[in-house]
Write a protein that holds these residues in place. Structure first.
Motif, PDB file in Angstrom:
ATOM      1  N   ILE A 119      14.592  19.382   8.929  1.00  0.00           N
ATOM      2  CA  ILE A 119      15.268  20.455   8.190  1.00  0.00           C
ATOM      3  C   ILE A 119      14.367  21.682   8.061  1.00  0.00           C
ATOM      4  O   ILE A 119      14.772  22.808   8.355  1.00  0.00           O
ATOM      5  N   GLN A 120      13.141  21.470   7.592  1.00  0.00           N
ATOM      6  CA  GLN A 120      12.278  22.594   7.228  1.00  0.00           C
ATOM      7  C   GLN A 120      11.985  23.507   8.416  1.00  0.00           C
ATOM      8  O   GLN A 120      12.056  24.730   8.277  1.00  0.00           O
ATOM      9  N   SER A 121      11.675  22.941   9.566  1.00  0.00           N
ATOM     10  CA  SER A 121      11.358  23.800  10.722  1.00  0.00           C
ATOM     11  C   SER A 121      12.578  24.621  11.139  1.00  0.00           C
ATOM     12  O   SER A 121      12.440  25.753  11.591  1.00  0.00           O
ATOM     13  N   LEU A 122      13.773  24.078  10.962  1.00  0.00           N
ATOM     14  CA  LEU A 122      14.980  24.844  11.259  1.00  0.00           C
ATOM     15  C   LEU A 122      15.141  25.990  10.269  1.00  0.00           C
ATOM     16  O   LEU A 122      15.437  27.122  10.658  1.00  0.00           O
ATOM     17  N   LEU A 123      14.936  25.719   8.981  1.00  0.00           N
ATOM     18  CA  LEU A 123      15.114  26.753   7.963  1.00  0.00           C
ATOM     19  C   LEU A 123      14.099  27.881   8.086  1.00  0.00           C
ATOM     20  O   LEU A 123      14.327  28.987   7.589  1.00  0.00           O
ATOM     21  N   GLU A 124      12.986  27.628   8.752  1.00  0.00           N
ATOM     22  CA  GLU A 124      11.951  28.653   8.932  1.00  0.00           C
ATOM     23  C   GLU A 124      12.191  29.547  10.141  1.00  0.00           C
ATOM     24  O   GLU A 124      11.470  30.521  10.330  1.00  0.00           O
ATOM     25  N   THR A 125      13.192  29.259  10.952  1.00  0.00           N
ATOM     26  CA  THR A 125      13.443  30.059  12.155  1.00  0.00           C
ATOM     27  C   THR A 125      14.111  31.391  11.804  1.00  0.00           C
ATOM     28  O   THR A 125      14.760  31.526  10.765  1.00  0.00           O
ATOM     29  N   ASN A 126      13.950  32.362  12.683  1.00  0.00           N
ATOM     30  CA  ASN A 126      14.621  33.651  12.518  1.00  0.00           C
ATOM     31  C   ASN A 126      16.127  33.484  12.569  1.00  0.00           C
ATOM     32  O   ASN A 126      16.858  34.200  11.888  1.00  0.00           O
ATOM     33  N   LYS A 127      16.572  32.542  13.382  1.00  0.00           N
ATOM     34  CA  LYS A 127      18.006  32.260  13.486  1.00  0.00           C
ATOM     35  C   LYS A 127      18.572  31.861  12.120  1.00  0.00           C
ATOM     36  O   LYS A 127      19.621  32.341  11.714  1.00  0.00           O
ATOM     37  N   ALA A 128      17.855  31.016  11.404  1.00  0.00           N
ATOM     38  CA  ALA A 128      18.300  30.572  10.081  1.00  0.00           C
ATOM     39  C   ALA A 128      18.237  31.713   9.080  1.00  0.00           C
ATOM     40  O   ALA A 128      19.152  31.896   8.278  1.00  0.00           O
ATOM     41  N   LYS A 129      17.170  32.479   9.136  1.00  0.00           N
ATOM     42  CA  LYS A 129      17.006  33.580   8.180  1.00  0.00           C
ATOM     43  C   LYS A 129      18.098  34.626   8.337  1.00  0.00           C
ATOM     44  O   LYS A 129      18.522  35.232   7.360  1.00  0.00           O
ATOM     45  N   SER A 130      18.573  34.827   9.553  1.00  0.00           N
ATOM     46  CA  SER A 130      19.629  35.821   9.753  1.00  0.00           C
ATOM     47  C   SER A 130      21.026  35.232   9.518  1.00  0.00           C
ATOM     48  O   SER A 130      21.950  35.963   9.190  1.00  0.00           O
ATOM     49  N   ALA A 131      21.187  33.921   9.659  1.00  0.00           N
ATOM     50  CA  ALA A 131      22.518  33.311   9.546  1.00  0.00           C
ATOM     51  C   ALA A 131      22.878  32.907   8.119  1.00  0.00           C
ATOM     52  O   ALA A 131      24.030  33.013   7.720  1.00  0.00           O
ATOM     53  N   LEU A 132      21.902  32.446   7.361  1.00  0.00           N
ATOM     54  CA  LEU A 132      22.194  31.876   6.048  1.00  0.00           C
ATOM     55  C   LEU A 132      22.246  32.934   4.952  1.00  0.00           C
ATOM     56  O   LEU A 132      21.634  33.992   5.065  1.00  0.00           O
ATOM     57  N   LEU A 133      22.963  32.617   3.894  1.00  0.00           N
ATOM     58  CA  LEU A 133      23.091  33.493   2.732  1.00  0.00           C
ATOM     59  C   LEU A 133      21.930  33.258   1.770  1.00  0.00           C
ATOM     60  O   LEU A 133      21.166  32.303   1.920  1.00  0.00           O
ATOM     61  N   ASP A 134      21.836  34.091   0.762  1.00  0.00           N
ATOM     62  CA  ASP A 134      20.775  33.962  -0.232  1.00  0.00           C
ATOM     63  C   ASP A 134      21.219  33.020  -1.360  1.00  0.00           C
ATOM     64  O   ASP A 134      21.247  33.387  -2.528  1.00  0.00           O
ATOM     65  N   ILE A 135      21.624  31.828  -0.979  1.00  0.00           N
ATOM     66  CA  ILE A 135      22.046  30.772  -1.910  1.00  0.00           C
ATOM     67  C   ILE A 135      21.082  29.606  -1.686  1.00  0.00           C
ATOM     68  O   ILE A 135      21.030  29.057  -0.578  1.00  0.00           O
ATOM     69  N   PRO A 136      20.309  29.206  -2.691  1.00  0.00           N
ATOM     70  CA  PRO A 136      19.338  28.128  -2.503  1.00  0.00           C
ATOM     71  C   PRO A 136      19.998  26.804  -2.089  1.00  0.00           C
ATOM     72  O   PRO A 136      21.087  26.457  -2.555  1.00  0.00           O
ATOM     73  N   LEU A 137      19.296  26.079  -1.221  1.00  0.00           N
ATOM     74  CA  LEU A 137      19.745  24.786  -0.713  1.00  0.00           C
ATOM     75  C   LEU A 137      18.710  23.730  -1.087  1.00  0.00           C
ATOM     76  O   LEU A 137      17.526  23.898  -0.796  1.00  0.00           O
ATOM     77  N   TYR A 138      19.155  22.651  -1.718  1.00  0.00           N
ATOM     78  CA  TYR A 138      18.263  21.559  -2.114  1.00  0.00           C
ATOM     79  C   TYR A 138      18.773  20.272  -1.493  1.00  0.00           C
ATOM     80  O   TYR A 138      19.907  19.875  -1.736  1.00  0.00           O
ATOM     81  N   PHE A 139      17.928  19.633  -0.707  1.00  0.00           N
ATOM     82  CA  PHE A 139      18.320  18.437   0.031  1.00  0.00           C
ATOM     83  C   PHE A 139      17.917  17.170  -0.713  1.00  0.00           C
ATOM     84  O   PHE A 139      16.829  17.087  -1.282  1.00  0.00           O
ATOM     85  N   ALA A 140      18.811  16.194  -0.683  1.00  0.00           N
ATOM     86  CA  ALA A 140      18.579  14.870  -1.278  1.00  0.00           C
ATOM     87  C   ALA A 140      18.092  15.005  -2.715  1.00  0.00           C
ATOM     88  O   ALA A 140      18.790  15.580  -3.541  1.00  0.00           O
ATOM     89  N   ASP A 141      16.892  14.516  -2.986  1.00  0.00           N
ATOM     90  CA  ASP A 141      16.394  14.487  -4.359  1.00  0.00           C
ATOM     91  C   ASP A 141      15.405  15.608  -4.666  1.00  0.00           C
ATOM     92  O   ASP A 141      14.630  15.507  -5.609  1.00  0.00           O
TER      93      ASP A 141
END
Length: 143
Positions: free
Chosen positions: A30-52
């Protein structure tokens, strides 16, 4: 003419081999995907929390929602297709949070083929020859 057509059909049925559709389920970080430029440009400014993963106290809670996204995987590596469809699924969760007046998505987990996979570091993706899919469920909250 009917005889030729019938013979061709019979021949093709006898020589055809069984084709089994590929549906490999892979786990990706998950983390390496969220750090990509693709993710930074595609996702909104809404925090995402995975599992626990811990998050602040919630002031209100909408509840659990599910998203199931597919993408074209033809001529792409499984990882490339899975990353693209994961971003699409995460954005769908974020958009739903905005629609419902919430500002975060918590307890996100994979839900591919209605099978829970709970991890704060990996997500599951089903990849085939032509399609890749990610299903997620998460809880919409206001922090």
């Amino acid at each position: 003419m009917k005889l030729i057509t019938s013979l061709l059909l019979a021949t093709s049925m006898l020589t055809a081999t069984a084709v089994e559709a590929r549906d490999d389920i892979g786990k990706y970080p998950i983390q390496s995907l969220l750090e990509t430029n693709k993710a930074k440009s595609a996702l909104l400014d809404i925090p995402l929390y995975f599992a626990d993963q811990s998050y602040g106290s919630e002031s209100s809670k909408y509840g659990e929602v599910i998203t199931n996204k597919k993408t074209n995987a033809f001529n792409k590596s499984d990882q490339e297709a899975c990353e693209w469809v994961m971003l699409s699924a995460l954005k769908a969760l974020q958009e739903r949070a905005v629609k419902e007046g919430m500002n975060a998505v918590v307890n996100i987990q994979s839900y591919y083929k209605k099978r829970e996979f709970v991890s704060s570091t990996e997500y599951e993706c089903g990849a085939g020859t032509f399609m890749a899919g990610v299903a997620l469920k998460g809880t919409l909250v206001k922090l």
